[in-house]
Design a protein around this motif. Structure first.
Motif, mmCIF file in Angstrom:
data_model
loop_
_atom_site.group_PDB
_atom_site.id
_atom_site.type_symbol
_atom_site.label_atom_id
_atom_site.label_comp_id
_atom_site.label_asym_id
_atom_site.label_seq_id
_atom_site.Cartn_x
_atom_site.Cartn_y
_atom_site.Cartn_z
ATOM 1 N N GLN A 125 -12.251 -5.737 9.729
ATOM 2 C CA GLN A 125 -10.889 -5.940 9.262
ATOM 3 C C GLN A 125 -10.601 -4.967 8.116
ATOM 4 N N TYR B 216 0.358 4.742 7.859
ATOM 5 C CA TYR B 216 0.377 3.741 6.812
ATOM 6 C C TYR B 216 0.713 4.351 5.462
ATOM 7 N N ARG C 22 0.505 -0.887 3.710
ATOM 8 C CA ARG C 22 1.516 -1.365 4.651
ATOM 9 C C ARG C 22 1.769 -0.270 5.692
ATOM 10 N N TYR C 23 2.417 -0.668 6.767
ATOM 11 C CA TYR C 23 2.784 0.285 7.815
ATOM 12 C C TYR C 23 4.190 0.773 7.537
ATOM 13 N N GLU D 18 6.234 -6.659 0.591
ATOM 14 C CA GLU D 18 6.335 -5.837 1.804
ATOM 15 C C GLU D 18 5.031 -5.130 2.136
ATOM 16 N N TYR D 19 3.994 -5.402 1.369
ATOM 17 C CA TYR D 19 2.672 -4.845 1.630
ATOM 18 C C TYR D 19 1.779 -5.943 2.208
ATOM 19 N N ASP D 20 0.973 -5.557 3.202
ATOM 20 C CA ASP D 20 0.243 -6.550 3.989
ATOM 21 C C ASP D 20 -1.193 -6.792 3.535
ATOM 22 N N TYR D 21 -1.817 -5.787 2.991
ATOM 23 C CA TYR D 21 -3.222 -5.895 2.611
ATOM 24 C C TYR D 21 -3.371 -5.508 1.143
ATOM 25 N N TRP D 22 -4.251 -6.234 0.448
ATOM 26 C CA TRP D 22 -4.411 -6.037 -0.992
ATOM 27 C C TRP D 22 -5.888 -6.011 -1.378
#
Length: 125
Positions: A1, A32, A101-102, A111-115
């Protein structure tokens, strides 16, 4: 992941420099965007800078423009996003986070998916 791991934070005097790193893994990120955000105690998380993986386009918050530089390194399949911070000020003190993010053009944390987990930066006066 997908994983993002920040490093490079620390304590520095005003006027000094630090370079933060964000190691990004778990996928291919050609379309991205990686952003850096920061959150000071008692304040909301705010946008600092962003870079697109494909075009290398960059964007900065007004508060850091001319002092901070965001860049990408792709070395032996290791993807790293850097934030070079120069002329640091006490008001730059915060926890710094990288995020993914994409697609280009967004500066809101939601609006960002992963941190990543964050790295602390303290600038003394």
């Amino acid at each position: 992941q997908v994983q993002l791991v920040e490093s490079g934070g620390g304590l520095v005097q005003a006027g000094g420099s630090l370079r933060l790193s964000c190691a990004v893994s778990g996928g291919t990120f050609s379309s991205y965007v990686t952003g850096w955000f920061r959150q000071a105690p008692g304040k909301e998380r705010e946008f600092v800078a962003a870079i697109s993986w494909s075009a290398g386009s960059t964007r900065y918050a007004d508060s850091v423009k001319g002092r901070f530089t965001i860049s990408i390194s792709r070395d032996n399949a290791k993807n790293t996003v850097y934030l070079q911070m120069n002329s640091l000020k006490p008001e730059d003190t915060a926890d710094y986070y990288c995020a993914l993010r994409y697609g280009w053009g967004r500066t809101t944390p939601g609006e960002y998916d992963y941190w990543g987990q964050g790295t602390q930066v303290t600038v003394s006066s």
